[in-house]
Each structure stands twice: as structure tokens, then as C-alpha cells.
Write a protein that holds these residues in place. Structure first.
Motif, PDB file in Angstrom:
ATOM      1  N   HIS B 187       0.859  -1.180   0.000  1.00  0.00           N
ATOM      2  CA  HIS B 187       0.000   0.000   0.000  1.00  0.00           C
ATOM      3  C   HIS B 187       0.893   1.227   0.000  1.00  0.00           C
ATOM      4  CE1 HIS B 187      -3.382  -2.628   0.673  1.00  0.00           C
ATOM      5  NE2 HIS B 187      -2.687  -3.223   1.626  1.00  0.00           N
ATOM      6  N   LEU B 188       0.891   1.920  -1.120  1.00  0.00           N
ATOM      7  CA  LEU B 188       1.792   3.061  -1.283  1.00  0.00           C
ATOM      8  C   LEU B 188       0.994   4.356  -1.314  1.00  0.00           C
ATOM      9  CD1 LEU B 188       3.879   1.620  -4.269  1.00  0.00           C
ATOM     10  CD2 LEU B 188       4.363   1.410  -1.815  1.00  0.00           C
ATOM     11  N   SER B 189       1.528   5.367  -0.656  1.00  0.00           N
ATOM     12  CA  SER B 189       0.902   6.682  -0.738  1.00  0.00           C
ATOM     13  C   SER B 189       1.997   7.729  -0.687  1.00  0.00           C
ATOM     14  CB  SER B 189      -0.085   6.882   0.410  1.00  0.00           C
ATOM     15  OG  SER B 189       0.586   6.781   1.651  1.00  0.00           O
ATOM     16  N   GLY B 190       1.640   8.920  -1.093  1.00  0.00           N
ATOM     17  CA  GLY B 190       2.637   9.972  -1.044  1.00  0.00           C
ATOM     18  C   GLY B 190       2.036  11.323  -1.345  1.00  0.00           C
ATOM     19  N   VAL B 191       2.711  12.358  -0.832  1.00  0.00           N
ATOM     20  CA  VAL B 191       2.279  13.721  -1.118  1.00  0.00           C
ATOM     21  C   VAL B 191       3.482  14.553  -1.542  1.00  0.00           C
ATOM     22  CG1 VAL B 191       0.295  13.719   0.412  1.00  0.00           C
ATOM     23  CG2 VAL B 191       2.520  14.379   1.333  1.00  0.00           C
TER      24      VAL B 191
END
Lengths: 249, 339
Positions: B187-191
């Protein structure tokens, strides 16, 4: 409270309001009725200060001040409130956070102290109960997934929370069934006060059975063409806009 | 050394490394230095082993692997719990190894404090039913940085990662993830709240086994001359049935001089899979802005509220409350700079 004189306004360079004159005193409820395209929504947006709605002539004086010189947020802080026909959905901002941010922004602009989170919650709960707004709605993103009736109820809840001096209700009855309409009207009536003026903008007379106005103005082609007491609304309903506008001409 | 990747190489189209840095600087860069800011639990920290696992990597990682003389190895034994916080303290070519053995659970934080150039290759191994949560915070800087992770996740393992990249002269994060055993997940996320800076996330997730899951959620806000890039490729290998993949990348463009490039891509070689991707770039919604202002919220506060709302779901992917709060703080400060 509100003095509009010979107001001209354009949207996208097209003149929509063509010399509108209107005066609303404190404690009064005025209805603006008009057919589609008469300039009703333009009037409400001009009063709230929406970008793109340009005043090209005339004046709007609110409590002795030139309203057109103020930004939308300054107007709100000074007590102008527009209950919108189509409240905007804002994902990612919970309703309660929005209410708290708005209430405190208005207070700060007036040099008042912030209300803390607990205080806001208490205030909001009290208003929500009267308008049958469930607590669960306050935790959801602002207007996202709300039914038409829920959105309108939340507009009136904001009005109750902000306690504006001038409330403009733009087609607040649209999309409401009769029960929701009654509830919203009760909410509005509860806010009638000697130091508060209301401008109820509507296409149909129906809403005015529940929010009874002191004066009725008929708007057509960007101008007020007829004025009268609450009976004018009934006459409009019976005869239609065309006849009244023709009689006035 | 070969020529640096440049905009004529498809993968590097939006991140022209040759234009950003002198090849001589890259060729002569020293070995990067790391510090372990903190660790907890049964985490074993040592130098890199003589024999290193090697997964799929991008072009620059080859140089890092060939040039870096040393680096940290962070290992967590079977069924252990632990945490570690790594700092990249000095730039150069770097290597690192992270191993989470079967059934273990590691919380890894990474902060980048590097100088003007860093090129790092990281090998990550997540064992059977193991779990790695990884948060990388790259504060706004003027450096050229390439970091390339190769991650292998075994049966039932979970790799959950968040990349908060406030941009650099050129900042490239590559993730090559192989879901190697049944039920493996990532599960990858980023800002990327970017003000006059560049940030690029390039991912390649391979669903090599059945019933594997991947989700990706990346959000950019770009102002000034900023450039945000997301390139995400998902491959579902033949036979990886019952796999589920979702990719979302969105950008908020605050200035005409800013740019956001979003490129999700799917390669499906199996039947019976669920894959979805979406990408969209837009401006702050004028109607929402007016609504908030008509309620008394001043313009800047309204803009900040809308930007925060836009970016929020990606930040909220960070599970650890304290880490999430620290990233939120950095995001809020960056958004203020974008008003």
C-alpha cells in the motif's frame, strides 16, 4: 438595513441587472419573486460578492456602508449571509470543521475571541437538534452525499449559527418535499428578529405560505416591476408572471 | 560510467538528470553517510553483508551499487517487533538493506538531510506474514536526489509506505516492488506539496503471485515553477489470478508555470483480476472557494483549507499517529508557502 439603488450588474460581460432598486428595513422579511432568467440568482450572488458578478452602476448600501467595496468574507463577518440554491460539496473537509472554521473566522474579523472546539460543538448541536440534522451528518465531508433536503437544512443551520443581520435565501424551497419545506421554514421563522432582515428569493409562491413576507417584489428582466404586500404573491400564483409583468409595463 | 538518464529516455522524460547535474559530480561522488537516529525492539543494525540480495532496479541504482563502499543493514528477526529511524546525513552514492523476517513487524522512518547530491539504492525484503511500515520524509531542498527501492514481499507479507517529498532541484523516488507470494500486499501513498521544486515518484509493482493486492494514492500540489511527476506501472503476471490493484494520482496546479505529469499504466497478463487506475489534474475549485469565503473564511485560509482537503486522504494513509502528525505539520507549513 439594505438600500439598493439603480443597480446594474453584468455576468460574463452580459448585463443581467438593469437598474434594480430595493429597500429592506431591519426586522422585515421581503420576498423577491420572478420568472427564470429574471436575475434572481444574480442579485443574490452580487450581494454575496461572488467573483465574475460585476457591479457596473448604482449602489448597494448595507448598514450605511458600501457593500460592493467588501470581499465576500468581509461581508459575512459583517452579518451578510446567503443560503445558496446549490450548496457546494467539499470532500475532505468535515462539516463540523467547516462550521468551526467559519464561525471563528467571522468572530476574529469582528475582533471577538475564538470559540473552542467544545463550545462550537455545543452551539452546533443545539441548532442541529431544532433542524433535525443528525450528529452523524456533522462528521461527514461538507455536503458530500447529502440529499437536497439535508443540504438546505445545513444552510439554515449555518444561518442559525452565524446569526446574520441580513439573510438572503436563494431558492431555498427548490428540491424540498413538503415536510422538509416546513422544517426549513420553521427554522427560518425562528430567526425572524427586530434586528434582522431577510430577503427570500423564490420562483414559487409555495414557500411564502410558510415564511410570510412583509413585502413582495416582482423581478423581471433585471428590474423590480411590481411591489405589494403578501397578497401580491397569491395574485402571481393565480395569474402568472406574464400577466403581472404586462400590467406593470 | 554511462551517460546520465535524460529526457530522451522514456522513464526519465519528466526528470532530466543530465540537465540537473554535472556527470563529473556523479562520477566523483563519495559514499553516502547514514545515521541511525533511533531504534527500538529487537532491531539488529550492522554493516552491509558481503552478499547482498538484488532485486529489480532503475538505471541510476546500478551506479549506486557499483560506487557505494558501505551502508547500513537493518534486520528484524522472526516474529519480532521493532522500529528504526534512519537519517541520510551526507550525500553521495549509498546502499542500504532492510530485512524483516517471517512474522516480524518493523516500523521504519527515513529522513533525508543529504547535501547537494545523493544516489541511493535500497534493498528491502519482507518475509512471510511480515509487515513493514515505511515513512520517508524528504524536506524541501536544492539537491539532486535519486533513491531507488527494490522491495520483495513474500507470502502474506505487507509493505506499507508513504513518501512525503517536498521537492528538490531534482528528486526522484523509484519503487520496484515484487509481490512474490500469495496474499502479499503493498500500500503506497505519497504527497508532494511543491513550491518551485521537482519531485518524481516512479513505481513498478509486479503482482507475481495470486491474490496479491496493491493500492497507490499520490497527490501533488504544485505552485510557482514546480513540477510533480507520477509514473506508475502495475504488472499482473500470468497466473496471478485474484489479484487486485488500484492506482490513483491527482494533482492540483496552482500556477500556469507549474507542471504535473501523471502516468498510470497497467500490464495485465492474468485473467480474473481487478485493476483500476485514475489520474486527474485540476485547479482549486472557484465555486468551493466562493462558498467558503461567503461563510466568512478569508481567501488564504479558504485556499489552505481546500489544499489540505485535497491532499489529506494521502497523508491519512500513514497509520502511526505521531508520524502522521509530524508529516501533517510539514505539509501545513509547505501549503502556507504556496498561498
Amino acid at each position: 438595513m439594505l438600500e439598493i439603488k439603480n443597480l446594474h450588474a453584468t455576468v460574463d460581460g452580459k448585463e443581467i441587472l438593469k437598474g434594480l432598486t430595493l429597500s429592506v428595513g431591519a426586522g422585515e422579511v421581503h420576498a423577491i419573486m420572478g420568472p427564470n432568467g429574471s436575475g434572481k440568482s444574480t442579485l443574490s450572488y452580487v450581494l454575496a460578492g461572488r467573483a465574475g458578478y460585476e457591479v457596473t452602476g448604482g449602489s448597494i448600501i448595507y448598514k450605511g456602508e458600501d457593500l460592493t467595496a467588501m470581499s465576500p468574507d468581509q461581508r459575512a463577518a459583517k452579518g451578510v449571509f446567503l443560503a445558496m440554491q446549490y450548496p457546494v460539496e467539499i470532500p475532505g473537509v468535515t462539516t463540523l470543521t467547516f462550521l468551526k472554521t467559519a464561525l471563528n473566522a467571522q468572530r476574529r474579523a469582528r475582533g471577538e475571541k475564538d470559540v473552542d472546539a467544545v463550545g462550537v460543538l455545543r452551539l452546533v448541536r443545539e441548532k442541529a437538534k431544532a433542524l433535525n440534522v443528525p450528529e452523524e451528518m456533522l462528521k461527514r465531508a461538507l455536503n458530500v452525499g447529502f440529499s437536497g433536503g439535508e443540504k438546505k437544512r445545513l444552510e439554515i443551520l449555518q444561518m442559525a449559527l452565524f446569526q446574520p443581520a441580513l439573510a438572503i435565501l436563494d431558492e431555498t424551497d427548490s428540491g424540498l418535499d413538503i415536510d422538509a419545506l416546513k422544517l426549513v421554514a420553521e427554522g427560518v421563522n425562528a430567526l425572524r428578529a427586530p434586528d434582522r432582515a431577510m430577503l427570500v428569493i423564490t420562483h414559487y409562491q409555495r414557500l411564502l405560505n410558510y415564511i410570510v413576507p412583509d413585502r413582495v417584489h416582482v423581478l423581471a428582466k433585471g428590474r423590480i416591476v411590481a411591489e405589494g404586500g403578501k397578497e401580491l404573491a397569491l395574485k402571481l400564483e393565480a395569474q402568472g408572471y406574464e400577466q403581472i409583468i404586462k400590467d406593470a409595463a | 560510467m554511462n551517460a546520465l538518464p535524460n529526457r530522451r529516455v522514456e522513464d526519465w522524460k519528466y526528470s532530466d538528470l543530465r540537465n540537473a547535474i554535472d556527470a563529473e559530480v556523479v562520477a566523483s561522488a563519495p559514499t553516502a553517510a547514514w545515521a541511525i537516529a533511533s531504534s527500538a525492539g529487537a532491531v539488529d543494525i550492522a554493516d552491509l553483508p558481503a552478499i547482498m540480495p538484488r532485486g529489480e532496479h532503475g538505471a541510476m541504482a546500478e551506479t549506486a551499487i557499483a560506487s557505494a563502499k558501505a551502508g547500513p543493514s537493518v534486520r528484524l528477526g522472526k516474529n519480532e517487533r521493532g522500529a528504526a529511524h534512519l537519517h541520510l546525513t551526507e550525500g553521495g552514492h549509498g546502499r542500504a538493506l532492510i530485512v524483516v523476517e517471517d512474522g516480524a513487524s518493523l516500523a521504519l522512518q527515513e529522513t533525508v538531510l543529504a547535501g547537494s547530491f545523493a544516489n541511493v539504492a535500497v534493498e528491502i525484503v519482507v518475509g512471510r506474514n511480515a509487515r513493514l511500515t515505511h515513512v520517508r520524509h524528504a524536506p524541501r531542498n536544492d539537491a539532486v536526489q535519486v533513491i531507488d527501492y527494490s522491495v520483495r514481499v513474500a507470502e502474506g507479507g505487507v509493505y506499507r509506505a508513504h513518501f512525503a517529498d517536498f521537492g528538490g532541484k531534482l528528486s526522484r523516488t523509484e519503487l520496484h516492488i515484487a509481490l512474490d507470494g500469495e496474499g502479499a500486499q503493498t500500500h503506497l501513498s505519497g504527497v508532494g506539496p511543491l513550491n518551485d521544486r521537482h519531485a518524481d515518484v516512479t513505481t513498478h509493482v509486479t503482482h507475481a503471485s495470486g491474490k496479491t493486492q496493491s493500492t497507490q494514492l499520490f497527490k501533488y500540489v504544485a505552485g510557482g515553477t514546480a513540477r510533480g511527476v507520477y509514473q506508475g506501472k502495475v504488472t499482473v503476471a500470468a497466473g496471478a489470478n485474484g489479484s487486485d490493484s488500484r492506482q490513483t494520482a491527482k494533482g492540483l496546479l496552482l500556477a500556469d508555470s507549474a507542471e504535473i505529469d501523471l502516468k498510470p499504466e497497467l500490464e495485465i497478463l492474468a485473467d480474473d483480476v481487478k485493476c483500476a487506475h485514475g489520474a486527474a489534474v485540476g485547479d482549486l475549485d472557484a465555486e468551493s472557494l466562493f462558498y467558503l469565503r461567503s461563510r466568512g473564511i478569508p481567501e488564504n485560509e479558504a485556499r489552505a483549507l481546500l489544499m489540505r482537503a485535497f491532499i489529506g486522504d494521502a497523508v491519512d494513509e500513514i497509520e502511526d499517529e505521531a508520524v502522521r502528525a509530524s508529516i501533517w505539520q510539514a505539509v501545513d507549513a509547505a501549503l502556507e508557502g504556496l498561498l
